[in-house]
Enzyme design. Structure first.
Site, mmCIF file in Angstrom:
data_model
loop_
_atom_site.group_PDB
_atom_site.id
_atom_site.type_symbol
_atom_site.label_atom_id
_atom_site.label_comp_id
_atom_site.label_asym_id
_atom_site.label_seq_id
_atom_site.Cartn_x
_atom_site.Cartn_y
_atom_site.Cartn_z
ATOM 1 N N LYS A 1 -9.300 -12.213 -8.581
ATOM 2 C CA LYS A 1 -10.401 -12.218 -7.390
ATOM 3 C C LYS A 1 -11.651 -11.320 -7.996
ATOM 4 C CE LYS A 1 -9.785 -11.541 -2.936
ATOM 5 N NZ LYS A 1 -9.006 -11.267 -1.620
ATOM 6 N N LYS B 1 0.723 -1.131 -0.068
ATOM 7 C CA LYS B 1 0.019 -0.082 -0.029
ATOM 8 C C LYS B 1 0.802 1.154 0.086
ATOM 9 C CE LYS B 1 -4.483 -1.650 1.176
ATOM 10 N NZ LYS B 1 -5.612 -1.212 2.286
ATOM 11 N N LYS C 1 -14.490 -4.840 -7.252
ATOM 12 C CA LYS C 1 -15.086 -3.734 -8.054
ATOM 13 C C LYS C 1 -13.876 -3.109 -8.471
ATOM 14 C CE LYS C 1 -18.279 -1.067 -6.905
ATOM 15 N NZ LYS C 1 -19.447 -0.452 -6.379
#
Ligand code: TRP
Length: 336
Positions: A199, A112, A202
């Site tokens: 996976k 991240k 959205k």
């Protein structure tokens, strides 16, 4: 009578709920409620580590509450993290029982922080991104949870929570915190219908996720256009076909599953037929969710009231922990 063990899990408030979230986690939360004393949090403090929009955060938080309730989570077990400020207070204390080095080794931080670095113009990386697992440890330990149902990707954070608990216990000379354990449950990995090698999520675009609240026709359409074979035949079942079978199994349609699997093995399976059966199975699973959601959305005030009440009750347990922790740690409590 033996006391029930405590289960805690949390989820970040991000948008809609899709079948990957449902079959992969939420359904399991619902089942665990029969056996354990469950605490389920919508963790809005956690959603601040990357650049975000405050209005959107608040609306996402309530949306997620409504979605979880629609999918069968008991509102008595649900709390919103920022309504229980003891999470943040314990998190500071834990900051002093966690090593800097261990935080920098977290794989999620590495991923991240490079994402954050690339996506913001000035390369800003919030310190909260680094210390996030400490807040997670506080989420768990503030309720002195026995079990934490999470996916394998959270194993490293759980290990860190145990390390913090142990270091605190050692320094205080008391086995105060129990060491929480992961509760791994066999859940299907639901893949994107548009790209079955990734996976369901959205974040890659609308077509990569099927909402559990979508209209039946939208579900049918998305399954109808799901990728099955990519052309090359390796003799093995293609990821797209495997994903359709796995959705059928997750929907608990074992008779159809077995007979279609027979057809597949004989080489007589028609993908169009498989898709029809899968689409109807998903519609059937999600029918009650749509109904429940419509009712809750019409009574938002009531939902907010219930969750505030639940958060106050749940906060009681967190406050008890904080009182004891502060006492042990040499800090002061105003009310003793
Ligand atoms: N870090 C988790 C995730 O990204 C969410 C989370 C926050 C969590 N606090 C938790 C999960 C406590 C389990 C227990 O999915």
């Amino acid at each position: 009578m033996e006391e029930k063990k405590t289960v805690l899990s949390c989820i970040q408030p991000t948008g809609d709920m899709h079948f990957g979230n449902y079959f992969g986690a939420v359904q399991n939360w619902v089942h665990l409620q029969d056996t354990y004393d469950c605490y389920y949090g919508v963790v809005d403090y956690h959603a601040m580590t990357m650049p975000y929009n405050p209005k959107k955060l608040r609306s996402n938080t309530w949306d997620l509450i409504i979605n979880l309730m629609s999918a069968g989570v008991d509102p008595k077990n649900l709390f919103i993290q920022s309504m229980v400020p003891e999470h943040a207070e314990l998190s500071w204390i834990f900051n002093c029982f966690c090593s800097f080095g261990q935080l920098t080794r977290m794989t999620q931080f590495k991923d991240k922080s490079s994402q954050s670095n690339q996506s913001s113009e000035d390369g800003f990386i919030a310190a909260g991104l680094l210390t996030y697992p400490i807040l997670q440890a506080a989420d768990i330990l503030v309720y002195r949870a026995d079990f934490v149902p999470v996916g394998k990707d959270q194993e490293q954070h759980l290990e860190l929570s145990r390390n913090i608990a142990q270091r605190f216990n050692n320094q205080m000379g008391k086995e105060y915190f129990k060491l929480p354990e992961c509760l791994f449950t066999e859940t299907p990995k639901v893949m994107s219908p548009a790209d079955p090698t990734r996976k369901m999520s959205k974040s890659a675009g609308e077509k990569h996720a099927i909402s559990i609240f979508a209209d039946p026709d939208r579900i049918r359409k998305q399954i109808k256009s799901a990728v099955t074979d990519t052309g090359e035949s390796s003799g093995e079942m293609s990821p797209g076909v495997a994903n359709l079978f796995s959705l059928l199994k997750a929907s608990n349609e074992m008779d159809s599953y077995n007979s279609l699997m027979e057809d597949y093995k004989k080489g007589s399976l028609k993908y169009s037929e498989l898709k029809e059966v899968v689409a109807e199975a998903l519609v059937k699973v999600s029918d009650p969710f749509r109904e429940k959601r419509a009712k809750l959305v019409a009574n938002k005030k009531d939902v907010k009231y219930q969750i505030k009440q639940a958060s106050i009750r749940i906060r009681g347990r967190a406050q008890e922990t904080l009182r004891e922790v502060k006492e042990l740690a040499g800090l002061l409590n105003a009310k003793m």
